[in-house]
Design an enzyme around this catalytic site. Structure first.
Site, PDB file in Angstrom:
ATOM      1  N   TYR A  23      60.553  -5.196  10.802  1.00 22.14           N
ATOM      2  CA  TYR A  23      61.833  -4.606  10.395  1.00 22.14           C
ATOM      3  C   TYR A  23      62.594  -5.568   9.491  1.00 22.14           C
ATOM      4  O   TYR A  23      63.055  -5.209   8.395  1.00 22.14           O
ATOM      5  CB  TYR A  23      62.654  -4.287  11.650  1.00 22.14           C
ATOM      6  N   ALA A  63      65.928   4.676   7.132  1.00 22.75           N
ATOM      7  CA  ALA A  63      64.996   3.648   7.612  1.00 22.75           C
ATOM      8  C   ALA A  63      64.736   3.904   9.087  1.00 22.75           C
ATOM      9  O   ALA A  63      65.509   4.599   9.742  1.00 22.75           O
ATOM     10  CB  ALA A  63      65.599   2.242   7.454  1.00 22.75           C
TER      11      ALA A  63
END
Ligand code: NAD
Ligand code: UD1
Length: 309
Positions: free
Chosen positions: A145, A78
């Protein structure tokens, strides 16, 4: 069984490469899928049991190729920087949500069940209000996020109910330790502060430095990941990974100064947009399900290990 590799997405990064070391030490073979955006080849051990696939989790076919023949997956790939997601929501979404969904599909097709997922304390936003945050605290993702991490959790839960996946969702609080890359302004705060302090460069604190975080040494986290990988049962529900200890950035700076003997100039600048004020884990569930290293690594000990002193 142990000869089938464990797939570690994002395995060339900070947490991933520390996990790869632990897997290799325990005799596992490992496949790493990483696009080397922040991860580095040199983070990985030169070992016959470690295979690196350079590729992107956002590409469905790459994901299918990566899971083939694996026994389990640890999904760490990520964009780890909250600020990067604020600056580029669409770009980070490809890695942080589409990547998770591609992984779920690839695992379903391949019949692989166990997946450990790196979610984040960021899903709670400011709802902790300084108190230890339990897993049932209402979620308030303040940034792209956090929204992608929370959405990933929901997709994993869908695949659990619908297709028998065994997701173990960990909400990491702030992890630090060796190989956390300090080179970008988006890097983890401890890696930045320690590197700048070692070089005698000025340190910038965003805000008044009284914001708090629950810092966890990466070696302690890796122990928990190993237990979750090897456990025969997968209870439902996400698990906070924190020590239930709040450290302010000002306290962190004091600790860095103590360990290194001196601190460079510290300036206080505007707080970051979307920055969380206080983040501290209620870790009752973690302690019920897993064995935290006893005692867990304290801040000074962790800094000493990180700095190799
Ligand atoms: P990191 O940047 O060192 O590791 C992320 C890795 O993923 C890197 O190696 C990067 O190259 C790789 N990657 C990124 N996008 C990718 C893509 N599209 N395809 C393939 N590989 C890709 O960061 P880290 O701190 O080791 O974070 C690991 C995971 O833990 C991330 O999911 C992060 O969101 C999560 N997390 C970290 C913390 C922390 O405090 N470090 C806290 C909560 C959650
Ligand atoms: C971190 C993780 C994120 C994770 C979250 C979970 C990184 C890069 N981010 O986000 O993946 O989901 O924890 O809790 O590891 N700061 C400064 N000066 C600096 C850098 C940072 O003052 O030079 C401040 C920030 O404004 C923030 C605090 O330090 O208040 C922590 O920042 P950072 O290390 O980026 O972590 P989080 O945003 O908490």
């Amino acid at each position: 069984m142990a000869e089938l590799p464990v797939l570690v997405t994002g395995g060339a990064g900070f947490i991933g490469s520390n996990l790869v070391d632990a897997l290799v030490a325990r005799g596992y073979s490992v496949r790493v899928l990483d696009n080397l955006s922040t991860g580095k080849r040199s983070n990985l051990p030169d070992h016959a049991g470690v295979e690196l696939m350079v590729g992107d989790v956002a590409d469905a076919q790459t994901m299918r190729d990566a899971v083939r023949g694996c026994r389990a997956v640890v999904h760490l790939a990520a964009v780890a920087s909250v600020q990067a997601s604020v600056d580029d929501p669409v770009g980070t979404h490809q890695s942080n949500l589409v990547g998770t969904l591609n992984l779920c599909e690839a695992m379903r097709e391949a019949g692989i069940r166990r997946v450990l997922f790196a979610s984040s304390a960021a899903v709670y936003g400011n709802n902790g209000e300084g108190e230890p945050i339990g897993e049932d605290t209402p979620k308030a993702p303040l940034t792209p996020y956090a929204a992608d991490k929370l959405a990933s959790e929901h997709y994993l839960d869908f695949y659990r109910r619908q297709h028998g996946l065994e997701p173990v969702v960990f909400r990491f609080f702030n992890i630090y330790g060796p190989r956390q890359d300090p080179s970008s302004p988006y890097s983890g705060v401890i890696s930045i502060f320690t590197e700048r302090a070692q070089k005698g460069l000025p340190i910038a604190v965003f805000g008044d430095g009284e914001q708090t975080r629950d810092f966890v040494y990466v070696g302690d986290l890796v122990e928990l990941l190993m237990q979750a990988l090897e456990s025969s049962v997968v209870p439902e529900g996400a698990v906070n990974v924190g020590l239930n200890q709040a450290t302010s950035l000002n306290q962190l700076l004091d600790a860095v100064g103590e360990v290194l003997g001196e601190l460079p100039e510290v300036t206080y600048q505007a707080a970051r947009h979307g920055d969380i004020r206080h983040s501290r884990a209620n870790n009752t569930r973690l302690q019920q399900r897993y064995r935290l290293p006893e005692p867990a690594t304290g801040m000074r000990e962790g800094l000493v290990k990180l700095l190799g002193l």
